[in-house]
Design a protein around this motif. Structure first.
Motif: not given
Length: 368
Positions: A87-103
């Motif tokens: 939930r925290t990471i999802e709010k940081l930027i729209y889309g970009n699910h690959g980059a979010k997964a790495a974080i």
């Protein structure tokens, strides 16, 4: 609870041991995002996401930019419970699910190290000790494909995926039947078109799938052609799964409700991280759908370790697990994942259980 102190993001480009041909592309190298996150106390977590412009729209260069954008907002932030990460990471930027997964993977690796617990326990706990590993048959050369299938079967593998959609349906059905004959009747064989067929060709393949000896087939038509997927599903007794068509729980529900798929492939880069994969797997269990867990071709031992831990934690996994670090000519982790008799067992160590060889990371680091 701890504070994030330092987030490093870079791209790597690692050659594959052999080119992998699939519908729409031939993959020669892994061009991926690698993330390292520290806690200011000497511990670090590692995460990774594969570029997949035809699946997620993300390139290595774009993921590095997105990860650095998120890093500016996360550095110094306080981290609490693992379940809060997505939930925290999802709010940081729209889309970009690959980059979010790495974080997210880097953070849960760090959390596991700090808590002295393997990642699978942070994801909800292990429900199995090992997972059947799916191995790929690709390339199109009959002799080399059958030789590979026989060798993999002799090594204990019991799940095979034939990459289709680059030839006519008739030739692809012949390839599947040949792999079935070479591997034997006791293994599970699937075929993945990666959206490579038009609807007419897909229907021809689906109609011949049972006779060719398939156990399931995957993404025969374009991701947005749910009507075509449903038509293929109706035309065959072989179950049809979605891959490129599944990027959210809404996609999963839509495929189930329309009869477009009775199962699917879950990937961290499509859904935005490991916790989103867990949510998706629970939904698919509740809907009575088959589950495959997979990495994108090709990931290093970092992302493959994350898939391995997920394979122990997802509630059901009847269509096996596919990691992809074995297709690389080299890796940036010091120790390869353990595969015994075609079954995958992640290291029973804190976090992901892997150590990154930073000399090899520097060797393959690309400039972005």
């Amino acid at each position: 609870m701890f504070r994030i102190s330092g987030i490093d993001c870079c791209a790597v480009s690692i050659p594959l041991a052999s080119p992998i041909r699939m519908a729409g592309e031939e993959i020669l190298s892994a061009d991926n995002l690698v993330v390292r996150i520290g806690d200011g106390e000497g511990s670090f977590g590692w995460g990774e996401a594969a570029s997949a412009p035809l699946m997620t729209g993300e390139t290595a260069k774009g993921m590095v930019a997105a990860a650095r954008f998120m890093a500016e907002r996360l550095d110094g932030a306080e981290v609490g419970e693992p379940a809060e990460l997505h939930r925290t990471i999802e709010k940081l930027i729209y889309g970009n699910h690959g980059a979010k997964a790495a974080i997210e993977i880097a953070l849960v690796d760090l959390m596991g190290k700090r808590a002295n617990r393997p990642v699978c326990e942070l994801l909800g706990g292990r429900v199995r000790d090992e997972a059947v590993m799916l191995t790929m048959v690709a390339g199109g050369d009959p002799e080399s494909e059958l030789d590979s299938a026989r060798k993999q079967r002799a090594a204990g593998f019991s799940a095979f995926k034939v990459k289709i959609g680059t030839f006519t349906p008739e030739r692809d059905l012949e390839r599947v039947a040949a792999v079935r004959a070479a591997a034997g009747s006791e293994v599970r064989i699937s075929a993945d078109a990666n959206q490579g067929y038009g609807r007419d060709d897909a229907l021809r393949f689906a109609e011949g799938a049972a006779q060719a000896g398939l156990d399931f087939m995957e993404q025969l038509v374009a991701a947005d052609d749910l009507e075509g997927m449903a038509a293929c599903a109706r035309s065959s007794s072989v179950p049809l799964g979605a891959d490129e068509g599944l990027h959210s729980v809404a996609d999963i529900r839509r495929h189930s409700e329309t009869g477009a798929a009775s199962g699917g492939s879950l990937k961290t880069i499509k859904l935005g991280g490991a916790f989103a994969v867990m949510d998706a797997a629970r939904l698919m269990r509740d809907l009575g759908m088959h589950v495959n867990l997979a990495g994108k071709v090709a990931e290093t031992g970092i992302a493959s370790a994350a898939v391995a831990h997920l394979s122990l934690a997802v509630p059901q996994l009847d269509w096996d697990t596919s990691i992809t670090c074995q297709y690389l000519a080299d890796d940036i982790v010091a120790e390869k994942l353990r595969i015994v008799d075609g079954r995958l067992r992640p290291p029973d160590r804190p976090g992901l259980g892997i150590a990154v060889d930073e000399a090899r990371l520097a060797k393959y680091r690309s400039v972005h």
